[in-house]
Design a protein around this motif. Sequence first.
Motif, PDB file in Angstrom:
ATOM      1  N   LYS A 127       0.827  -1.194   0.062  1.00  0.00           N
ATOM      2  CA  LYS A 127      -0.015  -0.088  -0.114  1.00  0.00           C
ATOM      3  C   LYS A 127       0.843   1.208  -0.063  1.00  0.00           C
ATOM      4  N   SER A 128       1.908   1.257   0.968  1.00  0.00           N
ATOM      5  CA  SER A 128       2.708   2.469   0.870  1.00  0.00           C
ATOM      6  C   SER A 128       3.589   2.653  -0.443  1.00  0.00           C
ATOM      7  N   HIS A 129       3.879   1.493  -1.005  1.00  0.00           N
ATOM      8  CA  HIS A 129       4.755   1.573  -2.237  1.00  0.00           C
ATOM      9  C   HIS A 129       3.639   2.243  -3.448  1.00  0.00           C
ATOM     10  N   LYS A 130       2.418   1.773  -3.569  1.00  0.00           N
ATOM     11  CA  LYS A 130       1.547   2.441  -4.429  1.00  0.00           C
ATOM     12  C   LYS A 130       1.214   3.768  -4.193  1.00  0.00           C
ATOM     13  N   GLU A 131       1.307   4.371  -2.908  1.00  0.00           N
ATOM     14  CA  GLU A 131       0.969   5.507  -2.543  1.00  0.00           C
ATOM     15  C   GLU A 131       2.088   6.590  -3.164  1.00  0.00           C
ATOM     16  N   ARG A 132       3.540   5.977  -2.781  1.00  0.00           N
ATOM     17  CA  ARG A 132       4.666   6.629  -3.209  1.00  0.00           C
ATOM     18  C   ARG A 132       4.457   6.712  -4.654  1.00  0.00           C
ATOM     19  N   GLU A 133       4.168   5.699  -5.448  1.00  0.00           N
ATOM     20  CA  GLU A 133       4.195   5.614  -7.003  1.00  0.00           C
ATOM     21  C   GLU A 133       3.173   6.647  -7.323  1.00  0.00           C
ATOM     22  N   GLY A 134       2.089   6.554  -6.939  1.00  0.00           N
ATOM     23  CA  GLY A 134       1.171   7.746  -7.286  1.00  0.00           C
ATOM     24  C   GLY A 134       1.711   9.271  -6.974  1.00  0.00           C
ATOM     25  N   GLN A 135       2.587   9.613  -5.947  1.00  0.00           N
ATOM     26  CA  GLN A 135       3.071  10.905  -5.708  1.00  0.00           C
ATOM     27  C   GLN A 135       4.197  11.008  -6.764  1.00  0.00           C
ATOM     28  N   LEU A 136       5.023  10.062  -6.885  1.00  0.00           N
ATOM     29  CA  LEU A 136       6.221  10.429  -7.898  1.00  0.00           C
ATOM     30  C   LEU A 136       5.616  10.595  -9.453  1.00  0.00           C
ATOM     31  N   ILE A 137       4.535   9.851  -9.811  1.00  0.00           N
ATOM     32  CA  ILE A 137       3.804  10.290 -11.049  1.00  0.00           C
ATOM     33  C   ILE A 137       3.565  11.455 -11.041  1.00  0.00           C
ATOM     34  N   THR A 138       2.885  12.058 -10.163  1.00  0.00           N
ATOM     35  CA  THR A 138       2.235  13.144 -10.097  1.00  0.00           C
ATOM     36  C   THR A 138       3.618  14.482 -10.047  1.00  0.00           C
ATOM     37  N   THR A 139       4.563  14.144  -9.271  1.00  0.00           N
ATOM     38  CA  THR A 139       5.762  14.923  -9.274  1.00  0.00           C
ATOM     39  C   THR A 139       6.519  15.034 -10.801  1.00  0.00           C
ATOM     40  N   LEU A 140       6.345  14.032 -11.398  1.00  0.00           N
ATOM     41  CA  LEU A 140       7.115  13.832 -12.718  1.00  0.00           C
ATOM     42  C   LEU A 140       6.354  14.620 -13.721  1.00  0.00           C
ATOM     43  N   GLU A 141       4.783  14.803 -13.682  1.00  0.00           N
ATOM     44  CA  GLU A 141       3.845  15.223 -14.499  1.00  0.00           C
ATOM     45  C   GLU A 141       3.981  16.727 -14.391  1.00  0.00           C
ATOM     46  N   LYS A 142       4.344  17.258 -13.266  1.00  0.00           N
ATOM     47  CA  LYS A 142       4.639  18.587 -12.823  1.00  0.00           C
ATOM     48  C   LYS A 142       5.844  19.072 -13.302  1.00  0.00           C
ATOM     49  N   PHE A 143       7.021  18.495 -13.329  1.00  0.00           N
ATOM     50  CA  PHE A 143       8.328  18.877 -13.833  1.00  0.00           C
ATOM     51  C   PHE A 143       8.003  18.643 -15.470  1.00  0.00           C
ATOM     52  N   SER A 144       7.558  17.593 -15.990  1.00  0.00           N
ATOM     53  CA  SER A 144       7.308  17.561 -17.353  1.00  0.00           C
ATOM     54  C   SER A 144       6.558  19.100 -17.873  1.00  0.00           C
ATOM     55  N   GLU A 145       5.562  19.578 -17.277  1.00  0.00           N
ATOM     56  CA  GLU A 145       5.132  20.668 -17.833  1.00  0.00           C
ATOM     57  C   GLU A 145       5.823  21.984 -17.525  1.00  0.00           C
ATOM     58  N   LYS A 146       6.499  21.912 -16.418  1.00  0.00           N
ATOM     59  CA  LYS A 146       7.764  22.960 -16.207  1.00  0.00           C
ATOM     60  C   LYS A 146       8.786  22.990 -17.193  1.00  0.00           C
ATOM     61  N   TYR A 147       9.087  21.737 -17.619  1.00  0.00           N
ATOM     62  CA  TYR A 147      10.419  21.603 -18.541  1.00  0.00           C
ATOM     63  C   TYR A 147       9.718  22.078 -20.037  1.00  0.00           C
ATOM     64  N   ASP A 148       8.529  22.083 -20.364  1.00  0.00           N
ATOM     65  CA  ASP A 148       8.168  22.271 -21.873  1.00  0.00           C
ATOM     66  C   ASP A 148       8.027  24.007 -21.589  1.00  0.00           C
ATOM     67  N   VAL A 149       7.828  24.611 -20.538  1.00  0.00           N
ATOM     68  CA  VAL A 149       7.672  25.973 -20.550  1.00  0.00           C
ATOM     69  C   VAL A 149       9.085  26.555 -20.599  1.00  0.00           C
ATOM     70  N   ILE A 150      10.174  25.972 -19.981  1.00  0.00           N
ATOM     71  CA  ILE A 150      11.320  26.325 -19.825  1.00  0.00           C
ATOM     72  C   ILE A 150      11.987  26.226 -21.412  1.00  0.00           C
ATOM     73  N   ILE A 151      11.763  25.093 -21.771  1.00  0.00           N
ATOM     74  CA  ILE A 151      12.265  25.047 -23.379  1.00  0.00           C
ATOM     75  C   ILE A 151      11.826  25.987 -24.293  1.00  0.00           C
ATOM     76  N   ASP A 152      10.274  26.247 -24.211  1.00  0.00           N
ATOM     77  CA  ASP A 152      10.102  27.258 -24.980  1.00  0.00           C
ATOM     78  C   ASP A 152      10.413  28.615 -24.622  1.00  0.00           C
ATOM     79  N   GLU A 153      10.540  28.996 -23.607  1.00  0.00           N
ATOM     80  CA  GLU A 153      11.353  30.342 -23.216  1.00  0.00           C
ATOM     81  C   GLU A 153      12.779  30.108 -23.881  1.00  0.00           C
TER      82      GLU A 153
END
Length: 79
Positions: free
Chosen positions: A39-65
């Motif tokens: 259960k703990s691993h699944k929760e951490r996996e979900g948090q990691l996916i959310t964090t990676l998605e946020k980084f992906s969005e920021k990465y796209d913005v930085i590349i455009d800039e």
Amino acid sequence: MELNIIQYFLTQGPFAVLFVWLLIYVMKNGKEREDKLIKSHKEREGQLITTLEKFSEKYDVIIDELRQVKNRLSGKEGA
């Protein structure tokens, strides 16, 4: 089933009964611990996916800039 096993080992002596009881106790606790860990691993996996998605969005913005800055410096875009 556990009761049948314990009754059988009662005829074998007290140490056999203690061994079987300890074995069953450890197996139950191990299963509970494993379920909590999964259960703990699944929760951490979900948090990691959310964090990676946020980084992906920021990465796209930085590349455009960076592309805009590069274009301005190379004179391709009228400022």
